[in-house]
Design an enzyme around this catalytic site. Structure first.
Site, PDB file in Angstrom:
ATOM      1  CB  VAL A  11      -0.789  -0.027   1.293  1.00 26.93           C
ATOM      2  CG1 VAL A  11      -1.848   1.380   1.160  1.00 26.93           C
ATOM      3  CG2 VAL A  11      -1.713  -1.172   1.206  1.00 26.93           C
ATOM      4  CE  LYS A 101      -8.013  -5.825   7.111  1.00 30.63           C
ATOM      5  NZ  LYS A 101      -7.215  -5.106   6.045  1.00 30.63           N
ATOM      6  CD  GLU A 125     -13.783   5.209   3.375  1.00 32.16           C
ATOM      7  OE1 GLU A 125     -14.382   6.230   3.651  1.00 32.16           O
ATOM      8  OE2 GLU A 125     -14.292   4.406   3.328  1.00 32.16           O
ATOM      9  CB  ILE A 132     -16.169   0.303  -1.151  1.00 34.65           C
ATOM     10  CG1 ILE A 132     -15.804  -0.946  -2.182  1.00 34.65           C
ATOM     11  CG2 ILE A 132     -17.464   0.753  -0.955  1.00 34.65           C
ATOM     12  CD1 ILE A 132     -16.484  -2.186  -1.808  1.00 34.65           C
ATOM     13  N   GLY A 183      -3.308 -14.536  -6.202  1.00 40.74           N
ATOM     14  CA  GLY A 183      -2.804 -13.662  -5.277  1.00 40.74           C
ATOM     15  C   GLY A 183      -4.171 -13.079  -4.657  1.00 40.74           C
ATOM     16  CD  GLU A 186      -1.918 -11.478   2.832  1.00 43.75           C
ATOM     17  OE1 GLU A 186      -0.811 -11.827   3.155  1.00 43.75           O
ATOM     18  OE2 GLU A 186      -2.448 -10.547   2.645  1.00 43.75           O
ATOM     19  CG  ASP A 197      -9.979  -9.009   6.887  1.00 38.18           C
ATOM     20  OD1 ASP A 197      -8.976  -8.305   6.848  1.00 38.18           O
ATOM     21  OD2 ASP A 197     -10.810  -8.930   5.812  1.00 38.18           O
ATOM     22  CE  LYS A 201     -11.401  -5.816   5.502  1.00 32.12           C
ATOM     23  NZ  LYS A 201     -11.286  -6.849   4.524  1.00 32.12           N
ATOM     24  N   GLY A 298      -6.004  -4.804  -2.318  1.00 33.43           N
ATOM     25  CA  GLY A 298      -5.270  -4.319  -3.520  1.00 33.43           C
ATOM     26  C   GLY A 298      -4.459  -3.088  -3.284  1.00 33.43           C
TER      27      GLY A 298
HETATM   28  N1  LIG Z   1      -2.593  -4.837   0.989  1.00 35.26           N
HETATM   29  C1  LIG Z   1      -4.070  -4.684   1.070  1.00 35.26           C
HETATM   30  O1  LIG Z   1      -4.639  -5.121  -0.036  1.00 35.26           O
HETATM   31  C2  LIG Z   1      -4.744  -4.003   1.940  1.00 35.26           C
HETATM   32  C3  LIG Z   1      -5.980  -3.708   1.992  1.00 35.26           C
HETATM   33  C4  LIG Z   1      -6.809  -2.936   3.214  1.00 35.26           C
HETATM   34  C5  LIG Z   1      -5.735  -2.666   4.194  1.00 35.26           C
HETATM   35  N2  LIG Z   1      -4.393  -3.067   4.043  1.00 35.26           N
HETATM   36  C6  LIG Z   1      -3.751  -2.508   5.368  1.00 35.26           C
HETATM   37  O2  LIG Z   1      -2.579  -1.588   5.046  1.00 35.26           O
HETATM   38  C7  LIG Z   1      -1.656  -1.871   5.714  1.00 35.26           C
HETATM   39  C8  LIG Z   1      -0.400  -2.275   4.958  1.00 35.26           C
HETATM   40  O3  LIG Z   1      -0.700  -3.261   4.239  1.00 35.26           O
HETATM   41  P1  LIG Z   1       0.605  -3.926   3.215  1.00 35.26           P
HETATM   42  O4  LIG Z   1      -0.336  -4.922   2.281  1.00 35.26           O
HETATM   43  O5  LIG Z   1       0.987  -2.675   2.439  1.00 35.26           O
HETATM   44  O6  LIG Z   1       1.840  -4.662   4.123  1.00 35.26           O
HETATM   45  P2  LIG Z   1       3.066  -4.805   3.692  1.00 35.26           P
HETATM   46  O7  LIG Z   1       3.177  -5.013   2.205  1.00 35.26           O
HETATM   47  O8  LIG Z   1       3.370  -5.928   4.478  1.00 35.26           O
HETATM   48  O9  LIG Z   1       3.945  -3.503   4.255  1.00 35.26           O
HETATM   49  C9  LIG Z   1       4.113  -3.271   5.623  1.00 35.26           C
HETATM   50  C10 LIG Z   1       5.174  -2.120   5.666  1.00 35.26           C
HETATM   51  O10 LIG Z   1       5.389  -1.676   6.742  1.00 35.26           O
HETATM   52  C11 LIG Z   1       6.612  -1.834   7.368  1.00 35.26           C
HETATM   53  N3  LIG Z   1       6.558  -2.269   8.795  1.00 35.26           N
HETATM   54  C12 LIG Z   1       6.142  -3.174   9.319  1.00 35.26           C
HETATM   55  N4  LIG Z   1       6.325  -3.041  10.671  1.00 35.26           N
HETATM   56  C13 LIG Z   1       7.087  -2.222  10.776  1.00 35.26           C
HETATM   57  C14 LIG Z   1       7.786  -1.710  12.050  1.00 35.26           C
HETATM   58  N5  LIG Z   1       7.652  -2.243  13.377  1.00 35.26           N
HETATM   59  N6  LIG Z   1       8.770  -0.763  12.015  1.00 35.26           N
HETATM   60  C15 LIG Z   1       8.805  -0.029  10.685  1.00 35.26           C
HETATM   61  N7  LIG Z   1       8.216  -0.596   9.627  1.00 35.26           N
HETATM   62  C16 LIG Z   1       7.480  -1.508   9.532  1.00 35.26           C
HETATM   63  C17 LIG Z   1       7.329  -3.026   6.315  1.00 35.26           C
HETATM   64  O11 LIG Z   1       8.567  -2.492   6.404  1.00 35.26           O
HETATM   65  P3  LIG Z   1       9.668  -3.649   5.641  1.00 35.26           P
HETATM   66  O12 LIG Z   1       9.241  -3.680   4.044  1.00 35.26           O
HETATM   67  O13 LIG Z   1      11.055  -3.124   6.017  1.00 35.26           O
HETATM   68  O14 LIG Z   1       9.403  -5.119   6.087  1.00 35.26           O
HETATM   69  C18 LIG Z   1       6.513  -2.713   4.974  1.00 35.26           C
HETATM   70  O15 LIG Z   1       7.164  -1.583   4.443  1.00 35.26           O
HETATM   71  C19 LIG Z   1      -2.168  -2.997   6.799  1.00 35.26           C
HETATM   72  O16 LIG Z   1      -2.645  -2.377   7.935  1.00 35.26           O
HETATM   73  C20 LIG Z   1      -3.128  -3.745   6.131  1.00 35.26           C
HETATM   74  O17 LIG Z   1      -4.241  -4.471   6.946  1.00 35.26           O
HETATM   75  C21 LIG Z   1      -3.899  -3.527   3.086  1.00 35.26           C
END
Ligand SMILES: NC(=O)c1ccc[n+]([C@@H]2O[C@H](COP(=O)([O-])OP(=O)(O)OC[C@H]3O[C@@H](n4cnc5c(N)ncnc54)[C@H](OP(=O)(O)O)[C@@H]3O)[C@@H](O)[C@H]2O)c1
Length: 424
Positions: A11, A101, A125, A132, A183, A186, A197, A201, A298
């Site tokens: 994200v 969330k 949001e 959405i 994809g 997970e 999850d 929400k 996504g």
């Molecule tokens: N992906 C989706 O489709 C989606 C949809 C809705 C909501 N979300 C929410 O958005 C958020 C991010 O999701 P994502 O999919 O982008 O996750 P992600 O790809 O795992 O990215 C997480 C990022 O946070 C960093 N991070 C994690 N813990 C940390 C810490 N303790 N200190 C410093 N940096 C830290 C990680 O660093 P490193 O890269 O160095 O490990 C990485 O850059 C989550 O809350 C998720 O629930 C995601």
């Protein structure tokens, strides 16, 4: 406006890309230039597409203490140390946007209070249904609409799996493997398929819709990991589609919120939502029904919701009434055993005269009335499929306990709930 980006994974990188691509439009619309001034990650050596490496740090202390940061975007996830970081940003009067969330469904009320007392904002949001704009619609457009029910397909992974099981006759395991390959799931799908999850929400959506603090722990949930292909087939014969639904309703003067696999009548709007899409149906006397449908996950989709929150912050002056969207209206949460629905029960029984009458007696003693019965097979493979009228979880639990005691019933009964209007 100088932004600290906490997290730069799926994200975070999409957010940085979008900001770079849409910078001109944003400045024209808002009169401000949005700049990423620091990016917090764990591993500073990993490449971050589109992000200036000189901005990337693993030093949270310095980034959070930087007086030149105007706004914090949190897309790192998790509760610890994230919650502490957000507290500190809010205490310093900095607005915060989060997609988290887990955090919002557990500590959202405290963080909102902190934001209000510091004269700043917390927006989230992207924490429910990604692209959405359901929170914005509930929190702003429908603030005074007296919402009576929020019913949603709020997890794309499970909707994809159930769609494939039903469409192609795949088993749960096969459909999950396919979702992982594409994809949509997970490598560790527990949060999604187990229902946690969706429960997080629904806690967020119910809190906003009913102006009451509903936490993750208040939401009983059941996932789709126990769903059998056989029940999808049988429910289709009965005119239903199986969906993992989050159901939040005003009932008995309180609120009921839950997540479980639910039989939805074929003609219902939610029945036609297929694949990884999410949908949320909002009901109220004043607006009747509004359904929002779209991608619920996504990188780009989620980043788009994050960016829209940042723009809302630019557009709402300090002291906006929207700070208080979570003000407690004094409603209570009704206990999980008081929630109601019609039930679908499938039993393996010994094919002997009188068994159906015995089962019917068990239901009657529990106060449940039977709407329809189908008998399938004979001999050792005989099955009864019963659909009841509306009853409570407590009544159904009593009936299940009694059936488990019957010699004529083999194995554990399969229990599913049906979506029905007017049930608590
Ligand atoms: N992906 C989706 O489709 C989606 C949809 C809705 C909501 N979300 C929410 O958005 C958020 C991010 O999701 P994502 O999919 O982008 O996750 P992600 O790809 O795992 O990215 C997480 C990022 O946070 C960093 N991070 C994690 N813990 C940390 C810490 N303790 N200190 C410093 N940096 C830290 C990680 O660093 P490193 O890269 O160095 O490990 C990485 O850059 C989550 O809350 C998720 O629930 C995601």
């Amino acid at each position: 406006m100088r932004i600290a980006l906490l997290g730069c994974g799926t994200v975070g990188q999409a957010f940085a890309r979008m900001l770079a691509e849409q910078g001109g439009t944003i400045t024209r619309a808002s009169g401000r230039r949005l700049v990423i001034a620091g990016v917090l990650v764990r591993d500073v050596h990993r490449p971050r597409g589109g992000v200036d490496p000189s901005l990337v740090t693993d030093d949270a202390e310095s980034l959070l203490a930087d007086p030149d940061i105007d706004l914090v975007v949190e897309v790192m996830g998790g509760i610890d140390p994230t919650s502490e970081y957000l507290r500190r940003a809010l205490e310093a009067g900095k607005p915060v946007v989060t997609a988290n969330k887990q955090l919002v469904s557990r500590h959202g009320a405290e963080l909102l209070e902190l934001a209000a007392s510091s004269g700043t904002e917390l927006r989230f949001e992207a924490s429910a249904c990604a692209a959405i704009p359901v929170i914005k619609v509930l929190r702003e457009s429908l603030l005074a609409a007296e919402i009576s029910a929020v019913t949603g397909i709020v997890n794309g992974t499970t909707n994809y799996i159930l769609t494939e099981m039903s469409r192609s006759g795949l088993s749960y395991r096969e459909a999950l493997a396919q979702a992982q390959e594409l994809g949509y799931a997970e490598a560790d799908p527990t949060e999604d398929v187990g229902g946690a999850d969706a429960a997080a929400k629904m806690a967020i959506l119910a809190s906003i819709a009913f102006h009451t603090n509903v936490r993750f722990d208040d939401v009983p949930f059941e996932g789709i990991d126990g769903v059998q292909a056989e029940d999808l087939e049988l429910s289709r014969d009965l005119g239903f589609v199986l969906k993992l639904l989050g159901i939040a309703r005003l009932a008995h003067g309180g609120i009921s919120v839950r997540v479980h696999p639910t039989l939805v009548p074929e003609g219902h709007r939610l029945a036609s939502v297929m694949g990884p899409d999410n949908a949320v149906l909002l009901e109220s006397d004043s607006v009747r029904e509004i359904m929002l449908v779209g991608p619920g996950a996504g990188g780009t989709e989620t980043a788009s919701a994050v960016l829209s929150d940042v723009l809302s912050i630019l557009g709402t002056a300090k002291g906006s009434f929207l700070h208080n969207a979570l003000v407690d209206a004094g409603r209570s949460l009704i206990g999980p055993d008081q929630t109601e629905s019609p039930f679908y029960v499938r039993l393996n029984v010994v094919d002997r005269p009188g068994v159906l009458a015995q089962v019917a007696t068990v239901f009657a003693e529990a106060g449940l009335s039977i709407k329809s019965v189908i008998q399938r097979g004979a001999g050792d493979g005989a099955q009864l499929v019963l659909v009841t009228h509306v009853g409570s979880e407590a009544q159904m639990a009593a009936a299940i306990a009694a059936m488990r005691e019957m010699d004529e019933v083999r194995g554990d009964p399969v229990l599913l709930r049906l979506l029905a209007d007017g049930a608590a």
